[in-house]
Design a protein around this motif. Structure first.
Motif, PDB file in Angstrom:
ATOM      1  N   PRO A 242       0.823  -1.216   0.000  1.00  0.00           N
ATOM      2  CA  PRO A 242       0.000   0.000   0.000  1.00  0.00           C
ATOM      3  C   PRO A 242       0.857   1.267   0.000  1.00  0.00           C
ATOM      4  O   PRO A 242       0.609   2.200   0.772  1.00  0.00           O
ATOM      5  CB  PRO A 242      -0.776  -0.144   1.305  1.00  0.00           C
ATOM      6  CG  PRO A 242       0.195  -0.817   2.220  1.00  0.00           C
ATOM      7  CD  PRO A 242       0.978  -1.771   1.344  1.00  0.00           C
ATOM      8  N   THR A 243       1.876   1.316  -0.860  1.00  0.00           N
ATOM      9  CA  THR A 243       2.814   2.444  -0.828  1.00  0.00           C
ATOM     10  C   THR A 243       2.636   3.402  -2.000  1.00  0.00           C
ATOM     11  O   THR A 243       3.486   4.262  -2.233  1.00  0.00           O
ATOM     12  CB  THR A 243       4.261   1.919  -0.814  1.00  0.00           C
ATOM     13  OG1 THR A 243       4.500   1.118  -1.977  1.00  0.00           O
ATOM     14  CG2 THR A 243       4.503   1.072   0.428  1.00  0.00           C
ATOM     15  N   PHE A 244       1.551   3.273  -2.731  1.00  0.00           N
ATOM     16  CA  PHE A 244       1.226   4.201  -3.818  1.00  0.00           C
ATOM     17  C   PHE A 244      -0.278   4.373  -3.814  1.00  0.00           C
ATOM     18  O   PHE A 244      -1.012   3.386  -3.713  1.00  0.00           O
ATOM     19  CB  PHE A 244       1.696   3.645  -5.173  1.00  0.00           C
ATOM     20  CG  PHE A 244       1.751   4.675  -6.269  1.00  0.00           C
ATOM     21  CD1 PHE A 244       2.931   5.359  -6.530  1.00  0.00           C
ATOM     22  CD2 PHE A 244       0.631   4.976  -7.040  1.00  0.00           C
ATOM     23  CE1 PHE A 244       3.004   6.310  -7.546  1.00  0.00           C
ATOM     24  CE2 PHE A 244       0.687   5.924  -8.044  1.00  0.00           C
ATOM     25  CZ  PHE A 244       1.882   6.597  -8.301  1.00  0.00           C
ATOM     26  N   PRO A 245      -0.788   5.595  -3.890  1.00  0.00           N
ATOM     27  CA  PRO A 245      -2.243   5.785  -3.882  1.00  0.00           C
ATOM     28  C   PRO A 245      -2.879   5.189  -5.125  1.00  0.00           C
ATOM     29  O   PRO A 245      -2.243   5.102  -6.185  1.00  0.00           O
ATOM     30  CB  PRO A 245      -2.395   7.313  -3.867  1.00  0.00           C
ATOM     31  CG  PRO A 245      -1.124   7.827  -4.469  1.00  0.00           C
ATOM     32  CD  PRO A 245      -0.051   6.872  -4.033  1.00  0.00           C
ATOM     33  N   ASP A 246      -4.129   4.751  -4.993  1.00  0.00           N
ATOM     34  CA  ASP A 246      -4.845   4.234  -6.156  1.00  0.00           C
ATOM     35  C   ASP A 246      -4.858   5.311  -7.237  1.00  0.00           C
ATOM     36  O   ASP A 246      -5.394   6.401  -7.030  1.00  0.00           O
ATOM     37  CB  ASP A 246      -6.286   3.882  -5.754  1.00  0.00           C
ATOM     38  CG  ASP A 246      -7.031   3.152  -6.863  1.00  0.00           C
ATOM     39  OD1 ASP A 246      -6.827   3.487  -8.033  1.00  0.00           O
ATOM     40  OD2 ASP A 246      -7.818   2.248  -6.537  1.00  0.00           O
ATOM     41  N   PRO A 247      -4.239   5.030  -8.399  1.00  0.00           N
ATOM     42  CA  PRO A 247      -4.030   6.090  -9.382  1.00  0.00           C
ATOM     43  C   PRO A 247      -5.170   6.295 -10.375  1.00  0.00           C
ATOM     44  O   PRO A 247      -4.996   7.020 -11.357  1.00  0.00           O
ATOM     45  CB  PRO A 247      -2.777   5.610 -10.119  1.00  0.00           C
ATOM     46  CG  PRO A 247      -2.924   4.124 -10.100  1.00  0.00           C
ATOM     47  CD  PRO A 247      -3.592   3.781  -8.795  1.00  0.00           C
ATOM     48  N   GLY A 248      -6.332   5.675 -10.140  1.00  0.00           N
ATOM     49  CA  GLY A 248      -7.417   5.825 -11.092  1.00  0.00           C
ATOM     50  C   GLY A 248      -7.765   7.273 -11.363  1.00  0.00           C
ATOM     51  O   GLY A 248      -8.051   7.674 -12.497  1.00  0.00           O
ATOM     52  N   GLU A 249      -7.693   8.107 -10.321  1.00  0.00           N
ATOM     53  CA  GLU A 249      -8.054   9.514 -10.479  1.00  0.00           C
ATOM     54  C   GLU A 249      -7.056  10.266 -11.361  1.00  0.00           C
ATOM     55  O   GLU A 249      -7.371  11.321 -11.906  1.00  0.00           O
ATOM     56  CB  GLU A 249      -8.147  10.186  -9.122  1.00  0.00           C
ATOM     57  CG  GLU A 249      -6.843  10.265  -8.366  1.00  0.00           C
ATOM     58  CD  GLU A 249      -7.014  10.881  -6.985  1.00  0.00           C
ATOM     59  OE1 GLU A 249      -6.245  11.784  -6.651  1.00  0.00           O
ATOM     60  OE2 GLU A 249      -7.919  10.442  -6.248  1.00  0.00           O
ATOM     61  N   TYR A 250      -5.844   9.718 -11.501  1.00  0.00           N
ATOM     62  CA  TYR A 250      -4.836  10.413 -12.307  1.00  0.00           C
ATOM     63  C   TYR A 250      -5.204  10.446 -13.790  1.00  0.00           C
ATOM     64  O   TYR A 250      -4.647  11.225 -14.551  1.00  0.00           O
ATOM     65  CB  TYR A 250      -3.474   9.737 -12.160  1.00  0.00           C
ATOM     66  CG  TYR A 250      -2.867   9.852 -10.785  1.00  0.00           C
ATOM     67  CD1 TYR A 250      -3.395  10.719  -9.825  1.00  0.00           C
ATOM     68  CD2 TYR A 250      -1.775   9.083 -10.431  1.00  0.00           C
ATOM     69  CE1 TYR A 250      -2.840  10.819  -8.568  1.00  0.00           C
ATOM     70  CE2 TYR A 250      -1.205   9.173  -9.175  1.00  0.00           C
ATOM     71  CZ  TYR A 250      -1.743  10.038  -8.257  1.00  0.00           C
ATOM     72  OH  TYR A 250      -1.184  10.132  -7.008  1.00  0.00           O
ATOM     73  N   MET A 251      -6.143   9.582 -14.165  1.00  0.00           N
ATOM     74  CA  MET A 251      -6.554   9.556 -15.567  1.00  0.00           C
ATOM     75  C   MET A 251      -7.465  10.720 -15.913  1.00  0.00           C
ATOM     76  O   MET A 251      -7.818  10.916 -17.066  1.00  0.00           O
ATOM     77  CB  MET A 251      -7.250   8.227 -15.884  1.00  0.00           C
ATOM     78  CG  MET A 251      -6.301   7.034 -15.834  1.00  0.00           C
ATOM     79  SD  MET A 251      -4.906   7.188 -16.993  1.00  0.00           S
ATOM     80  CE  MET A 251      -5.772   6.916 -18.545  1.00  0.00           C
TER      81      MET A 251
END
Length: 271
Positions: free
Chosen positions: A137-146
């Motif tokens: 769990p060391t990177f935030p869920d990147p779905g929003e980056y899209m």
């Protein structure tokens, strides 16, 4: 004669209807599957594969579905570690049948390696996970980056953070080479990092009825040592290794040392 990257042969195989590319060298040796990092491809192993072949391995490194030269599995972007593991298991069955093989991987490839060990222990003789753990769990869920209005620079994020995750003494030419490997990985990298962020197989670790090595670079900020400890503690036959002077891409940063680690582990386990 010493093998080089020029001796690697690229091939295609159809896995569940999906044209899948892989690099191969050392036919006739002990089979080992090498799984690459997020948003990248099998090129990351071009330094290590010849060394493994010279050490007596039949080494193969696939491009994961939808990455580089492989087509997407069933036309979908893979967003979980387990789905990647299911595909690699199908790939193993296609190439090696019921023969048990060694599997190794780095970053999401390390997570995939551990997932294979708990999900398909009967298919593998050993698992060697670099820069991976039971949960990451060391990177935030990147779905929003899209969403371009939120983060318009996401498209080149993978190639930028890949260089930052190398060890401090990694030469500039390798930093640039790794950036190229992650270029044009916008969609697949999002899926891979979603898998990294949500991966958690702690409750399945006891299923891994095979020797497992969990190794991490001392300079890898993506994988805190406590996550390695947590993983090894739950494995029936697990070992921990922290590698000095290594970042997030050990097989790329110091392939000779990684070959030695793999050979040592396999030989100590009598494989």
């Amino acid at each position: 004669m010493t093998s080089t990257w020029k001796d690697i042969v690229g091939r295609y195989v159809e896995i569940d209807g999906t044209p899948t590319f892989y690099d191969e060298i050392g036919e006739g040796g002990r089979p080992i599957i090498c799984v690459h990092t997020a948003g990248a491809n099998a090129l990351e192993y071009r330094y290590l594969l010849p060394l493994l072949a010279d050490a007596g391995f039949h080494a193969v490194a696939p491009d994961l579905p939808g990455r580089a030269r492989s087509y997407a599995w069933r036309g979908e972007v893979t967003t979980t570690i387990h789905r990647h593991a299911e595909f690699i298991h199908l790939f193993k069955q296609q190439l090696f049948g019921d023969t048990k093989v060694i599997v190794t991987g780095t970053s999401i490839g390390g997570d995939i390696t551990l997932d294979l060990a708990v999900s398909f222990p009967e298919s593998f003789s050993a698992a060697i996970a670099f820069e991976g753990a039971a949960r990451t769990p060391t990177f935030p869920d990147p779905g929003e980056y899209m969403q371009p209005s939120w983060n318009p620079g996401w498209q080149d994020t993978m190639e930028r953070i890949s260089g930052a995750a190398l060890n401090a003494k990694c030469p500039p030419h390798k930093q640039e080479e790794l950036r190229w490997m992650h270029r044009n990985a916008q969609v697949s990298a999002v899926g891979d990092l979603q898998g990294w962020a949500t991966h958690d197989i702690r409750d399945q670790l006891s299923n891994a009825r095979l020797p497992v090595l969990v190794a991490a670079g001392a300079e890898d900020f993506w994988l805190p040592e406590e996550l390695v400890d947590e993983t090894v503690a739950g494995l029936p036959d697990g070992e921990k290794l922290i590698i000095d002077g290594i970042g997030h891409y050990p097989m790329f940063e110091d392939p000779e040392r990684i070959r030695s680690i793999i050979v040592d582990f396999v030989e100590r386990k009598g494989l």
